[in-house]
Design an enzyme around this catalytic site. Structure first.
Site, short mmCIF file in Angstrom:
data_model
loop_
_atom_site.label_atom_id
_atom_site.label_comp_id
_atom_site.label_asym_id
_atom_site.label_seq_id
_atom_site.Cartn_x
_atom_site.Cartn_y
_atom_site.Cartn_z
N TYR A 1 54.35 43.08 41.64
CA TYR A 1 54.51 41.78 42.27
C TYR A 1 54.95 40.70 41.29
O TYR A 1 55.75 39.84 41.63
CB TYR A 1 53.24 41.38 43.06
CG TYR A 1 52.15 40.73 42.27
CD1 TYR A 1 52.06 39.35 42.17
CD2 TYR A 1 51.18 41.49 41.62
CE1 TYR A 1 51.05 38.74 41.46
CE2 TYR A 1 50.16 40.89 40.91
CZ TYR A 1 50.09 39.52 40.83
OH TYR A 1 49.09 38.93 40.12
N HIS A 59 51.49 27.59 69.72
CA HIS A 59 52.93 27.82 69.87
C HIS A 59 53.70 26.59 69.40
O HIS A 59 53.30 25.48 69.71
CB HIS A 59 53.26 28.10 71.33
CG HIS A 59 54.72 28.32 71.57
ND1 HIS A 59 55.36 29.47 71.18
CD2 HIS A 59 55.66 27.52 72.13
CE1 HIS A 59 56.63 29.39 71.49
NE2 HIS A 59 56.86 28.22 72.08
P1 FAD Z 1 41.68 34.76 33.46
O1 FAD Z 1 42.30 33.85 34.43
O2 FAD Z 1 42.56 35.65 32.66
O3 FAD Z 1 40.83 33.85 32.51
C1 FAD Z 1 40.16 34.36 31.40
C2 FAD Z 1 39.94 33.23 30.42
O4 FAD Z 1 39.00 33.66 29.45
C3 FAD Z 1 41.20 32.85 29.65
O5 FAD Z 1 41.44 31.47 29.84
C4 FAD Z 1 40.87 33.14 28.18
O6 FAD Z 1 41.37 32.17 27.30
C5 FAD Z 1 39.34 33.10 28.20
N1 FAD Z 1 38.70 33.94 27.19
C6 FAD Z 1 38.80 35.29 27.07
N2 FAD Z 1 38.01 35.72 26.07
C7 FAD Z 1 37.42 34.63 25.56
C8 FAD Z 1 36.50 34.44 24.49
N3 FAD Z 1 36.02 35.46 23.77
N4 FAD Z 1 36.10 33.18 24.20
C9 FAD Z 1 36.58 32.14 24.93
N5 FAD Z 1 37.44 32.25 25.94
C10 FAD Z 1 37.86 33.49 26.25
N6 FAD Z 1 46.54 36.13 41.33
C11 FAD Z 1 46.48 35.72 42.60
O7 FAD Z 1 45.44 35.85 43.24
N7 FAD Z 1 47.57 35.14 43.22
C12 FAD Z 1 48.74 34.97 42.57
O8 FAD Z 1 49.70 34.45 43.15
C13 FAD Z 1 48.83 35.40 41.23
N8 FAD Z 1 49.97 35.23 40.54
C14 FAD Z 1 50.02 35.60 39.23
C15 FAD Z 1 51.20 35.41 38.54
C16 FAD Z 1 51.28 35.76 37.22
C17 FAD Z 1 52.56 35.52 36.47
C18 FAD Z 1 50.15 36.31 36.56
C19 FAD Z 1 50.21 36.68 35.10
C20 FAD Z 1 48.97 36.51 37.23
C21 FAD Z 1 48.89 36.16 38.58
N9 FAD Z 1 47.73 36.36 39.32
C22 FAD Z 1 47.68 35.98 40.62
C23 FAD Z 1 46.55 37.02 38.74
C24 FAD Z 1 45.49 35.99 38.32
O9 FAD Z 1 46.05 35.11 37.41
C25 FAD Z 1 44.28 36.69 37.73
O10 FAD Z 1 43.81 37.67 38.62
C26 FAD Z 1 43.17 35.70 37.46
O11 FAD Z 1 43.58 34.69 36.58
C27 FAD Z 1 41.96 36.42 36.87
O12 FAD Z 1 40.95 35.49 36.64
P2 FAD Z 1 39.84 35.73 35.52
O13 FAD Z 1 38.92 34.58 35.62
O14 FAD Z 1 39.29 37.10 35.66
O15 FAD Z 1 40.61 35.73 34.13
#
Ligand code: FAD
Length: 463
Positions: free
Chosen positions: A184, A442
């Site tokens: 995607y 609608h």
């Molecule tokens: P993340 O959003 O990855 O956040 C993790 C955070 O933890 C990061 O900010 C990182 O800096 C921080 N971190 C990690 N380790 C440490 C540490 N040791 N100390 C301090 N900070 C740390 N999902 C959708 O549902 N809809 C969409 O349309 C969609 N589009 C996307 C488009 C793209 C281009 C991409 C790359 C992803 C997309 N996603 C989408 C997926 C979505 O971004 C992820 O599923 C989501 O961000 C996951 O959330 P999370 O909280 O698990 O992790």
């Protein structure tokens, strides 16, 4: 040590999983600290969902102006793209939302520590902040470290080989973009760059685009790619570079060399499990992911993990749902997570929504299910949105025995906004009657969902 903290809840990662967990924990009166090394909002808000959808919207606007239409609207001068300004507009949205998350965390009385957390044991970490080291030991730890783009061994990231992160902040539009991976993210960005004027080639190792979805659902997208002049190579694998700006690809028809200015590698994402002391925590793993039960509890007492770190679907709303749930469990509520309720959208051209089981998946699960398909060609609103002729439809999958709906999917322009209705129907355990006899407004695309359910009952009106 500059400071030592002993909160009830420590959340590591300020993406949609982590920040929602922290806000909910704060709302529930739990003393909560959130550690984030980058910007609040994580992948989704700063380099994923939001910036990609902003770029897709800008690309749609530009394409509408360049392609003319049957609507009697003509533009005398070809429109000009100021790509740097487009990216600046997108950055403004990201700034606004990231600042908004900071405000929400503040309102929930969550303390945010900016820096990288490194664990020495399952409950203790140290964060190097701009003003010195902060040691944190918590009763409960919520791991929400997220994921990162997977690289191709033959084509490591750097220079002209970019991930989605760099693709969303390019200083200028690449004239020739090769996208490796037709999942995607690759499709959404490849299509957007094509609409903005780049020549786009997509290389995919599987024999179809969006390999997790069935051919019927992806056919309208395949047609659009062909019409838009996107070169698509299926069953093709990248073998490496063939000199400057030339990519060597092995296809079923033999070797191929593709010229490029940028190569966007979107072959998937992998959980971020290295660099923060996971190995000190004695957690069980499930393949590359942290293993959790249906409450997102890990193998270590009072250590929880959520979001991309714990497995598919790697989607923001799943991470958010798990984050809120874990905070509520810590506060004493009885909750568990049902992965079946997570719908997904591909913001391609046209869009795809998938909720619940696909027909093939129902068959593999041994469920005797019937499928009903209502085409958007028979939906008035779709026609008024120039969306009826692209082969789109709504498809309802229901058990034959009790007519319970176990899956709803759609493909077509603007169908993304139907995801809420689909997810709601599944969450409420709707049967065909429920969806068929909901009076849909609608003219809306949602009428097609009601008609698909009616068709499942054997008596669609508008077909
Ligand atoms: P993340 O959003 O990855 O956040 C993790 C955070 O933890 C990061 O900010 C990182 O800096 C921080 N971190 C990690 N380790 C440490 C540490 N040791 N100390 C301090 N900070 C740390 N999902 C959708 O549902 N809809 C969409 O349309 C969609 N589009 C996307 C488009 C793209 C281009 C991409 C790359 C992803 C997309 N996603 C989408 C997926 C979505 O971004 C992820 O599923 C989501 O961000 C996951 O959330 P999370 O909280 O698990 O992790």
């Amino acid at each position: 040590m500059a400071e030592t903290l002993h909160p009830r809840v420590l959340v590591v990662g300020g993406g949609p999983g982590g920040y929602v967990a922290a806000i909910r924990a704060g709302q529930l009166g739990l003393d909560t600290v959130l550690v984030e090394a980058g910007r609040l909002g994580g992948t989704c808000l700063t380099r994923g969902c939001i910036p990609s959808k902003a770029l897709i919207h800008a690309a749609d606007k530009f394409a509408d102006m360049t392609q003319g239409s049957a609507l009697g609207i003509a533009i005398d001068q070809p429109p000009r793209l100021d790509f740097a300004r487009t990216v600046g507009w997108k950055d403004g949205i990201v700034d606004r939302l990231s600042n908004g998350v900071a405000g929400l965390l503040g309102r929930a009385k969550v303390r945010v520590v900016a820096g990288w957390a490194r664990f020495s044991d399952a409950k203790s970490c140290t964060v190097e902040t701009a003003s010195g080291a902060v040691a944190i030991t918590a009763e409960h730890v919520i791991l929400a470290a997220g994921s990162e783009a997977a690289a191709l061994p033959a084509l490591p990231f750097g220079g002209d080989v970019i991930s989605s992160t760099e693709a969303l902040s390019l200083p200028e539009l690449p004239a020739r973009l090769v996208v490796v991976g037709a999942g995607y993210i690759g499709l959404e960005l490849g299509i957007a760059f094509r609409k903005l004027g780049a020549a786009v080639t997509i290389v995919e190792a599987a024999d179809r685009i969006l390999p997790r979805y069935d051919v019927a659902l992806t056919r309208p997208v395949r047609r659009w790619l062909a019409r838009a002049g996107i070169e698509l190579h299926l069953g093709a694998t990248v073998t490496g570079r063939d000199g400057d700006n030339r990519l060597a690809v092995e296809t079923t028809a033999g070797p191929l060399v593709l010229a490029f200015d940028k190569i966007l590698v979107t072959i998937g994402r992998r959980p971020l499990v290295a660099g923060w002391g996971l190995e000190e925590m004695a957690l069980d793993m499930a393949g590359p992911f942290v293993k959790v039960d249906d409450r997102c509890h890990t193998a270590m007492r009072d250590v929880w993990a959520i979001g991309d770190l714990v497995g598919e679907p790697m989607l923001a709303h799943k991470a958010m749902a798990q984050g809120a749930m874990v905070a509520e469990i810590i506060a004493g509520q009885r909750r568990h997570f049902d992965p079946g309720g997570v719908a997904a959208i591909v913001f391609s051209e046209p869009e795809i929504v998938v909720a619940g089981l696909l027909p093939d998946e129902a068959a593999v699960a041994g469920i005797d299910a019937a499928t009903a398909i209502f085409p958007f060609a028979a939906n008035g609103r779709a026609l008024t949105l120039e969306a009826g002729a692209d082969g789109g439809f709504v498809r309802v999958v229901a058990r034959r025995d009790d007519q319970r709906i176990i899956g709803i999917q759609a493909v077509g322009r603007h169908v993304a906004e139907l995801a809420g209705e689909f997810a709601h129907a599944l969450a409420m355990g709707a049967v065909l009657d429920d969806l068929a006899h909901t009076i849909h407004v609608h003219p809306t695309l949602g009428e097609a969902a009601g008609e698909a359910a009616l068709l499942g009952l054997g008596h669609a009106i508008h077909l």
